[in-house]
Design a protein around this motif. Structure first.
Motif, PDB file in Angstrom:
ATOM      1  N   SER A  75       0.807  -1.199   0.098  1.00 17.27           N
ATOM      2  CA  SER A  75       0.069  -0.169   0.193  1.00 17.27           C
ATOM      3  C   SER A  75       0.737   1.184   0.049  1.00 17.27           C
ATOM      4  CB  SER A  75      -0.813   0.148   1.171  1.00 17.27           C
ATOM      5  OG  SER A  75      -0.089  -0.010   2.354  1.00 17.27           O
ATOM      6  N   LYS A  76       2.083   1.249   0.541  1.00 20.31           N
ATOM      7  CA  LYS A  76       2.801   2.303   0.352  1.00 20.31           C
ATOM      8  C   LYS A  76       3.342   2.667  -0.888  1.00 20.31           C
ATOM      9  CE  LYS A  76       4.642   2.027   5.593  1.00 20.31           C
ATOM     10  NZ  LYS A  76       5.805   1.441   6.309  1.00 20.31           N
ATOM     11  N   GLN A  77       3.739   1.699  -1.367  1.00 23.14           N
ATOM     12  CA  GLN A  77       4.317   1.779  -2.721  1.00 23.14           C
ATOM     13  C   GLN A  77       3.259   2.155  -3.583  1.00 23.14           C
ATOM     14  OE1 GLN A  77       5.840  -2.075  -3.752  1.00 23.14           O
ATOM     15  NE2 GLN A  77       7.815  -1.934  -3.032  1.00 23.14           N
ATOM     16  N   LYS A  78       2.117   1.842  -3.548  1.00 21.33           N
ATOM     17  CA  LYS A  78       0.888   2.162  -4.249  1.00 21.33           C
ATOM     18  C   LYS A  78       0.672   3.524  -4.128  1.00 21.33           C
ATOM     19  CE  LYS A  78      -3.825   1.033  -5.634  1.00 21.33           C
ATOM     20  NZ  LYS A  78      -4.995   0.269  -5.209  1.00 21.33           N
ATOM     21  N   LYS A  79       0.618   3.971  -2.954  1.00 18.25           N
ATOM     22  CA  LYS A  79       0.642   5.497  -2.469  1.00 18.25           C
ATOM     23  C   LYS A  79       1.441   6.298  -3.083  1.00 18.25           C
ATOM     24  CE  LYS A  79      -2.023   5.052   1.772  1.00 18.25           C
ATOM     25  NZ  LYS A  79      -1.900   4.889   3.112  1.00 18.25           N
ATOM     26  N   ALA A  80       2.657   5.920  -3.099  1.00 14.57           N
ATOM     27  CA  ALA A  80       4.027   6.421  -3.756  1.00 14.57           C
ATOM     28  C   ALA A  80       4.119   6.813  -5.285  1.00 14.57           C
ATOM     29  CB  ALA A  80       5.216   5.789  -3.255  1.00 14.57           C
ATOM     30  N   HIS A  81       3.475   5.618  -5.829  1.00 17.69           N
ATOM     31  CA  HIS A  81       3.405   5.670  -7.308  1.00 17.69           C
ATOM     32  C   HIS A  81       2.228   6.522  -7.503  1.00 17.69           C
ATOM     33  CE1 HIS A  81       3.197   4.234 -11.216  1.00 17.69           C
ATOM     34  NE2 HIS A  81       2.095   4.100 -11.387  1.00 17.69           N
ATOM     35  N   MET A  82       1.056   6.822  -6.873  1.00 20.67           N
ATOM     36  CA  MET A  82      -0.005   7.528  -7.356  1.00 20.67           C
ATOM     37  C   MET A  82       0.477   8.781  -7.076  1.00 20.67           C
ATOM     38  SD  MET A  82      -2.283   5.358  -8.796  1.00 20.67           S
ATOM     39  CE  MET A  82      -3.754   6.430  -8.547  1.00 20.67           C
ATOM     40  N   SER A  83       1.041   9.304  -6.143  1.00 27.79           N
ATOM     41  CA  SER A  83       1.452  10.707  -5.618  1.00 27.79           C
ATOM     42  C   SER A  83       2.471  10.986  -6.806  1.00 27.79           C
ATOM     43  CB  SER A  83       2.232  10.661  -4.496  1.00 27.79           C
ATOM     44  OG  SER A  83       3.504  10.067  -4.496  1.00 27.79           O
ATOM     45  N   ALA A  84       3.484  10.329  -7.463  1.00 25.47           N
ATOM     46  CA  ALA A  84       4.329  10.406  -8.390  1.00 25.47           C
ATOM     47  C   ALA A  84       3.352  10.798  -9.687  1.00 25.47           C
ATOM     48  CB  ALA A  84       5.055   9.276  -8.675  1.00 25.47           C
ATOM     49  N   VAL A  85       2.369  10.053  -9.985  1.00 21.77           N
ATOM     50  CA  VAL A  85       1.682  10.212 -11.096  1.00 21.77           C
ATOM     51  C   VAL A  85       0.982  11.489 -11.183  1.00 21.77           C
ATOM     52  CG1 VAL A  85      -0.288   9.368 -12.147  1.00 21.77           C
ATOM     53  CG2 VAL A  85       1.311   7.808 -11.618  1.00 21.77           C
ATOM     54  N   GLU A  86       0.470  11.859  -9.774  1.00 23.41           N
ATOM     55  CA  GLU A  86      -0.217  13.145  -9.928  1.00 23.41           C
ATOM     56  C   GLU A  86       0.658  14.255  -9.952  1.00 23.41           C
ATOM     57  OE1 GLU A  86      -3.494  14.033  -9.423  1.00 23.41           O
ATOM     58  OE2 GLU A  86      -4.002  11.903  -9.717  1.00 23.41           O
ATOM     59  N   ASP A  87       1.905  14.230  -9.471  1.00 17.40           N
ATOM     60  CA  ASP A  87       2.745  15.202  -9.680  1.00 17.40           C
ATOM     61  C   ASP A  87       3.235  15.202 -11.238  1.00 17.40           C
ATOM     62  OD1 ASP A  87       3.237  15.533  -6.865  1.00 17.40           O
ATOM     63  OD2 ASP A  87       5.022  14.292  -6.612  1.00 17.40           O
ATOM     64  N   TRP A  88       3.258  14.345 -11.807  1.00 12.52           N
ATOM     65  CA  TRP A  88       3.688  14.214 -13.269  1.00 12.52           C
ATOM     66  C   TRP A  88       2.499  15.114 -13.866  1.00 12.52           C
ATOM     67  CZ3 TRP A  88       1.062  12.249 -17.203  1.00 12.52           C
ATOM     68  CH2 TRP A  88       1.579  12.459 -18.775  1.00 12.52           C
ATOM     69  N   LYS A  89       1.339  14.400 -13.459  1.00 10.84           N
ATOM     70  CA  LYS A  89       0.270  15.217 -14.066  1.00 10.84           C
ATOM     71  C   LYS A  89       0.150  16.558 -14.072  1.00 10.84           C
ATOM     72  CE  LYS A  89      -4.928  14.424 -14.291  1.00 10.84           C
ATOM     73  NZ  LYS A  89      -6.040  13.949 -13.492  1.00 10.84           N
ATOM     74  N   LYS A  90       0.338  17.113 -12.750  1.00 13.23           N
ATOM     75  CA  LYS A  90       0.515  18.476 -12.568  1.00 13.23           C
ATOM     76  C   LYS A  90       1.524  19.248 -13.348  1.00 13.23           C
ATOM     77  CE  LYS A  90      -1.544  18.302  -7.660  1.00 13.23           C
ATOM     78  NZ  LYS A  90      -1.025  18.185  -6.672  1.00 13.23           N
TER      79      LYS A  90
END
Length: 165
Positions: free
Chosen positions: A43-58
């Motif tokens: 779950s930690k890895q998933k959260k980190a990945h999703m935050s990275a995707v959000e950062d890239w999107k922004k």
């Protein structure tokens, strides 16, 4: 003497059973802990990945605002780099070097402007013409008739009879 010996054997078996149950219980507890730890890491890895995707999107949206919302050339490269690892597959590269690159996989049927406007196979009386049509009679086999409609292939008995003649 035999009774005492039997009692001692019974006692030792009883103690072994109790110890076995204790060790089994400890093992199940440890397995549950390991499983919970694994789930939390996932779950930690998933959260980190999703935050990275959000950062890239922004970042991508910020970068596109100057381009009028259009996609930049390096967007795809940046997205590929986020995947981690990937890279060139050494096994694939070795096979390409040895046998050559196989090329793009062909698509079985694909419309293009040429085939779409081709009316050569059109039959106004019905039926389908063109590329996939089977020929009517003529070419070989053990047919007696020509191409008059009905069944194109004789039944098994008729074919066997023709073969035996």
């Amino acid at each position: 003497m035999a009774k005492i010996k039997d009692r001692l054997i019974f006692e030792t078996k009883k103690m072994e059973a109790v110890e076995r149950r204790k060790s089994n219980k400890e093992q199940t507890v440890m397995a549950k802990e390991r499983h919970a730890h694994r789930l939390s890491e996932k779950s930690k890895q998933k959260k980190a990945h999703m935050s990275a995707v959000e950062d890239w999107k922004k970042n991508a949206e910020r970068g596109r605002s100057g381009l009028g919302g259009k996609v930049r050339e390096d967007d795809e490269d940046q997205l590929r780099g986020m995947g981690g690892g990937g890279g060139d597959n050494k096994k694939r590269m070795a096979a390409n070097k040895r046998y050559g690159f196989g090329g793009q996989r062909s698509r079985f049927k694909q419309n293009d402007s040429k085939t779409l406007n081709d009316m050569s196979g059109y039959n106004p009386r019905g039926g389908f013409g063109g590329v996939g049509q089977k020929s009517q009679g003529g070419g070989g086999g053990k047919k007696k008739g020509g191409g008059g409609g009905g069944n194109k292939r004789q039944g098994k008995r008729a074919r066997d009879a023709a073969r035996s003649r």
